[in-house]
Design a protein around this motif. Structure first.
Motif, PDB file in Angstrom:
ATOM      1  N   GLY A   1       0.646  -1.395  -0.028  1.00  0.00           N
ATOM      2  CA  GLY A   1      -0.022  -0.233  -0.060  1.00  0.00           C
ATOM      3  C   GLY A   1       0.818   1.104   0.019  1.00  0.00           C
ATOM      4  O   GLY A   1       0.660   2.190  -0.705  1.00  0.00           O
ATOM      5  N   SER A   2       1.986   1.061   0.718  1.00  0.00           N
ATOM      6  CA  SER A   2       2.847   2.465   0.589  1.00  0.00           C
ATOM      7  C   SER A   2       3.584   2.644  -0.702  1.00  0.00           C
ATOM      8  O   SER A   2       3.541   3.403  -1.180  1.00  0.00           O
ATOM      9  N   LEU A   3       3.868   1.534  -1.357  1.00  0.00           N
ATOM     10  CA  LEU A   3       4.450   1.628  -2.586  1.00  0.00           C
ATOM     11  C   LEU A   3       3.245   1.921  -3.564  1.00  0.00           C
ATOM     12  O   LEU A   3       3.740   2.573  -4.775  1.00  0.00           O
ATOM     13  N   LEU A   4       2.032   1.532  -3.539  1.00  0.00           N
ATOM     14  CA  LEU A   4       0.953   1.915  -4.187  1.00  0.00           C
ATOM     15  C   LEU A   4       0.814   3.384  -4.269  1.00  0.00           C
ATOM     16  O   LEU A   4       0.768   3.958  -5.423  1.00  0.00           O
ATOM     17  N   GLY A   5       0.784   4.112  -3.263  1.00  0.00           N
ATOM     18  CA  GLY A   5       0.675   5.509  -3.298  1.00  0.00           C
ATOM     19  C   GLY A   5       1.737   6.133  -4.198  1.00  0.00           C
ATOM     20  O   GLY A   5       1.886   7.037  -4.890  1.00  0.00           O
ATOM     21  N   VAL A   6       3.144   5.745  -3.715  1.00  0.00           N
ATOM     22  CA  VAL A   6       4.268   6.142  -4.661  1.00  0.00           C
ATOM     23  C   VAL A   6       4.180   5.962  -5.946  1.00  0.00           C
ATOM     24  O   VAL A   6       4.108   6.910  -7.090  1.00  0.00           O
ATOM     25  N   ASP A   7       3.619   4.643  -6.705  1.00  0.00           N
ATOM     26  CA  ASP A   7       3.536   4.490  -7.810  1.00  0.00           C
ATOM     27  C   ASP A   7       2.313   5.077  -8.409  1.00  0.00           C
ATOM     28  O   ASP A   7       2.429   5.494  -9.744  1.00  0.00           O
ATOM     29  N   LEU A   8       1.300   5.181  -7.930  1.00  0.00           N
ATOM     30  CA  LEU A   8       0.090   5.935  -8.577  1.00  0.00           C
ATOM     31  C   LEU A   8       0.631   7.154  -8.623  1.00  0.00           C
ATOM     32  O   LEU A   8       0.226   8.191  -9.715  1.00  0.00           O
ATOM     33  N   LEU A   9       1.021   8.075  -7.618  1.00  0.00           N
ATOM     34  CA  LEU A   9       1.577   9.390  -7.946  1.00  0.00           C
ATOM     35  C   LEU A   9       2.635   9.569  -8.822  1.00  0.00           C
ATOM     36  O   LEU A   9       2.710  10.474  -9.726  1.00  0.00           O
ATOM     37  N   ASN A  10       3.571   8.559  -9.032  1.00  0.00           N
ATOM     38  CA  ASN A  10       4.664   8.617 -10.102  1.00  0.00           C
ATOM     39  C   ASN A  10       4.004   8.344 -11.533  1.00  0.00           C
ATOM     40  O   ASN A  10       4.175   8.849 -12.477  1.00  0.00           O
ATOM     41  N   ARG A  11       3.073   7.425 -11.527  1.00  0.00           N
ATOM     42  CA  ARG A  11       2.083   7.356 -12.870  1.00  0.00           C
ATOM     43  C   ARG A  11       1.335   8.556 -13.151  1.00  0.00           C
ATOM     44  O   ARG A  11       1.229   8.966 -14.429  1.00  0.00           O
ATOM     45  N   ILE A  12       0.791   9.325 -12.218  1.00  0.00           N
ATOM     46  CA  ILE A  12      -0.070  10.723 -12.195  1.00  0.00           C
ATOM     47  C   ILE A  12       1.114  11.481 -13.052  1.00  0.00           C
ATOM     48  O   ILE A  12       0.923  12.150 -13.994  1.00  0.00           O
ATOM     49  N   LYS A  13       2.353  11.651 -12.528  1.00  0.00           N
ATOM     50  CA  LYS A  13       3.200  12.538 -12.797  1.00  0.00           C
ATOM     51  C   LYS A  13       3.701  12.212 -14.251  1.00  0.00           C
ATOM     52  O   LYS A  13       3.861  12.850 -15.068  1.00  0.00           O
ATOM     53  N   GLY A  14       3.891  10.698 -14.242  1.00  0.00           N
ATOM     54  CA  GLY A  14       4.403  10.507 -15.682  1.00  0.00           C
ATOM     55  C   GLY A  14       3.445  10.560 -16.824  1.00  0.00           C
ATOM     56  O   GLY A  14       3.563  10.434 -17.888  1.00  0.00           O
ATOM     57  N   ASN A  15       2.171  10.710 -16.498  1.00  0.00           N
ATOM     58  CA  ASN A  15       1.043  10.931 -17.684  1.00  0.00           C
ATOM     59  C   ASN A  15       0.143  12.041 -17.620  1.00  0.00           C
ATOM     60  O   ASN A  15      -0.676  12.321 -18.445  1.00  0.00           O
ATOM     61  N   ILE A  16       0.220  12.901 -16.410  1.00  0.00           N
ATOM     62  CA  ILE A  16      -0.660  14.185 -16.476  1.00  0.00           C
ATOM     63  C   ILE A  16      -0.296  14.971 -17.459  1.00  0.00           C
ATOM     64  O   ILE A  16      -1.230  15.630 -18.052  1.00  0.00           O
ATOM     65  N   ASP A  17       1.012  14.953 -18.039  1.00  0.00           N
ATOM     66  CA  ASP A  17       1.257  16.050 -19.211  1.00  0.00           C
ATOM     67  C   ASP A  17       0.314  15.362 -20.626  1.00  0.00           C
ATOM     68  O   ASP A  17       0.000  16.213 -21.246  1.00  0.00           O
ATOM     69  N   TYR A  18       0.521  14.093 -20.602  1.00  0.00           N
ATOM     70  CA  TYR A  18      -0.595  13.710 -21.998  1.00  0.00           C
ATOM     71  C   TYR A  18      -1.846  14.020 -21.738  1.00  0.00           C
ATOM     72  O   TYR A  18      -2.619  14.230 -22.508  1.00  0.00           O
ATOM     73  N   LEU A  19      -2.269  13.882 -20.367  1.00  0.00           N
ATOM     74  CA  LEU A  19      -3.685  13.987 -20.141  1.00  0.00           C
ATOM     75  C   LEU A  19      -4.145  15.446 -20.491  1.00  0.00           C
ATOM     76  O   LEU A  19      -5.278  15.922 -21.359  1.00  0.00           O
ATOM     77  N   LEU A  20      -3.228  16.442 -19.824  1.00  0.00           N
ATOM     78  CA  LEU A  20      -3.422  17.998 -20.160  1.00  0.00           C
ATOM     79  C   LEU A  20      -3.227  18.283 -21.708  1.00  0.00           C
ATOM     80  O   LEU A  20      -4.238  19.115 -22.395  1.00  0.00           O
ATOM     81  N   VAL A  21      -2.413  17.856 -22.280  1.00  0.00           N
ATOM     82  CA  VAL A  21      -2.133  18.062 -23.638  1.00  0.00           C
ATOM     83  C   VAL A  21      -3.358  17.701 -24.539  1.00  0.00           C
ATOM     84  O   VAL A  21      -3.748  18.422 -25.301  1.00  0.00           O
ATOM     85  N   GLY A  22      -3.718  16.379 -24.478  1.00  0.00           N
ATOM     86  CA  GLY A  22      -4.684  15.929 -25.004  1.00  0.00           C
ATOM     87  C   GLY A  22      -6.012  16.642 -24.839  1.00  0.00           C
ATOM     88  O   GLY A  22      -6.653  16.770 -25.761  1.00  0.00           O
ATOM     89  N   ARG A  23      -6.119  16.901 -23.633  1.00  0.00           N
ATOM     90  CA  ARG A  23      -7.739  17.759 -23.315  1.00  0.00           C
ATOM     91  C   ARG A  23      -7.623  19.451 -23.864  1.00  0.00           C
ATOM     92  O   ARG A  23      -8.611  19.627 -24.295  1.00  0.00           O
ATOM     93  N   PHE A  24      -6.376  19.816 -23.573  1.00  0.00           N
ATOM     94  CA  PHE A  24      -6.407  21.329 -23.878  1.00  0.00           C
ATOM     95  C   PHE A  24      -5.985  21.672 -25.378  1.00  0.00           C
ATOM     96  O   PHE A  24      -6.317  22.760 -25.828  1.00  0.00           O
ATOM     97  N   LEU A  25      -5.033  20.697 -25.825  1.00  0.00           N
ATOM     98  CA  LEU A  25      -4.336  21.077 -27.113  1.00  0.00           C
ATOM     99  C   LEU A  25      -5.062  20.131 -28.316  1.00  0.00           C
ATOM    100  O   LEU A  25      -4.597  20.194 -29.417  1.00  0.00           O
TER     101      LEU A  25
END
Length: 415
Positions: free
Chosen positions: A221-245
């Protein structure tokens, strides 16, 4: 003197494991290069955008399988507890992976609606079948890594890469679009099942047993939080670029990441995969942990840093030649994305160090802060277009180096 230093850098179990994983990644990269070139020439920027959405959804969903956390617990467990932990992990994998399969199938339709691409729903549902294969090899893989037999892991990587990339290329040339990557995802996992079962004697228990589930979930569970946040960080630019651009801009941006960071990231993964079991093996001798940690960074940086700089500098030459002139607008973005990987060797090593010495909570706090600040950088930059998003990625990565230096001092100065 120079020959002696080189001999020291290339000796020991860690570097042998890296050698196997690095060889597998080299094979993978050769195949991936063929796939990347094929997709670049067969796919439009919009197709690349759709592919990015499928991969991003898979990356997010797969975090909740606790794949990394459960495997890390098996590797880290005391010898007397391994059998029970492995059996508990097997059943937890089925529970979690089954749930994620259902959730992704349900979420496929609103995701398709979010991007206004209804044709995405069915490929997303089909890709979710991948989760139902994971429990069949995750425990065996972790046990093999625990025994430091990363030669087997390398074999799995190389052969599955051959299968996945061959299927992708063939189907892409047949003109099936994003279905090429979906079918490749589905047909790559059986390789892991066959090879890990052949190379380890562990077999799934016949009776349901989750006796140590709290311990496994607590660690994972501790690593889940880290992995989830890292995946968000690693993909949030894709999400925002796709949504806004738009999906087409996302396609160009995703191409820059895929073609630019791919080689360097694969090499770094070879080193990163070997670091955690290498450090855990010496966890009872703190001086040895320290020695192994710094030697791991030195060896990784010696290979990775020159590769990153070379790839970034040569981008204007090889992009139009290899991938086609339609991707020339992606060159400045690709170069900046390459350079943003320079702190990765130290960041991967620090993450594994903190897990190995039981300070997973520090990784969690850092991942939260890093994700929050990165999202802020991208939100500001996206208004200026994908070039400024890439610049924001580079600047943010450079600033994070301050934390890694502090974390190293924190661990070793408090012992």
């Amino acid at each position: 003197m120079l020959l002696t230093k080189l001999k020291q850098l290339t000796s020991g179990q860690f570097i042998r494991n890296v050698g196997w994983l690095g060889g597998a990644e080299l094979v993978n990269r050769v195949f991936r290069l063929g796939t990347t070139v094929t997709l670049a020439r067969m796919f439009s920027p919009e197709d690349y955008g759709l592919m990015s959405i499928i991969y991003t959804t898979f990356e997010f969903a797969s975090v909740f399988t606790l794949r990394g956390g459960i495997g890390a617990k098996i590797i880290q467990a005391d010898e007397k507890d391994v059998k029970t932990i492995a059996e508990t992990s097997y059943w937890l994998n089925w529970i979690l992976c089954g749930a994620i399969f259902i959730v992704q199938c349900i979420a496929a339709f609103p995701i398709a609606q979010f991007y206004d691409k209804k044709q995405l729903a069915l490929p997303l549902c089909m890709a979710a079948l991948t989760y139902l294969m994971l429990p069949l090899f995750l425990v065996s893989t972790a046990l093999i890594e625990r025994e430091n037999r990363l030669k087997v892991t390398a074999m799995c990587n190389a052969i599955s890469s051959l299968v996945i990339n061959s299927i992708t290329i063939i189907l892409a040339l047949l003109g099936v679009g994003v279905w090429a990557i979906v079918w490749a995802m589905l047909l790559g996992n059986p390789v892991w099942i066959l090879i890990t079962w052949k190379n380890h004697s562990w077999r799934p228990p016949k009776t349901f047993n989750i006796e140590r589930w709290r311990e496994v979930i607590s660690f994972g569970g501790s690593l889940l939080g880290v992995d989830l946040l890292n995946r968000i960080k690693g993909n949030i630019d894709y999400l925002l670029v796709g949504r806004f651009l738009g999906v087409e801009a996302l396609g160009i941006y995703y191409f820059a990441f895929n073609a630019g960071l791919g080689i360097s990231f694969n090499v770094m993964n070879s080193f990163s995969s070997a670091i955690f079991p290498y450090l855990c093996e010496a966890r009872d001798d703190f001086r040895e942990v320290k020695k192994r940690f710094f030697s791991s960074i030195k060896r990784t940086s010696t290979v990775v840093v020159p590769l990153i700089i070379l790839q970034a500098g040569l981008a204007p030459l090889y992009v139009p030649l290899v991938f086609g002139e339609k991707w020339i607008p992606a060159i400045p973005i690709l170069s900046m994305i390459c350079l943003s990987a320079l702190p990765y060797p130290i960041s991967f090593a620090v993450k594994h160090l903190l897990n190995a010495v039981g300070k997973t909570w520090l990784n969690l706090y850092w991942a939260f802060f890093q994700t929050l600040t990165f999202a802020g950088f991208v939100l500001v930059a996206v208004k200026g277009g994908i070039f400024w998003v890439a610049a924001a990625v580079l600047i943010h990565q450079a600033l994070t180096s301050i934390y890694y230096i502090w974390a190293i001092k924190y661990v070793f100065n408090n012992k």
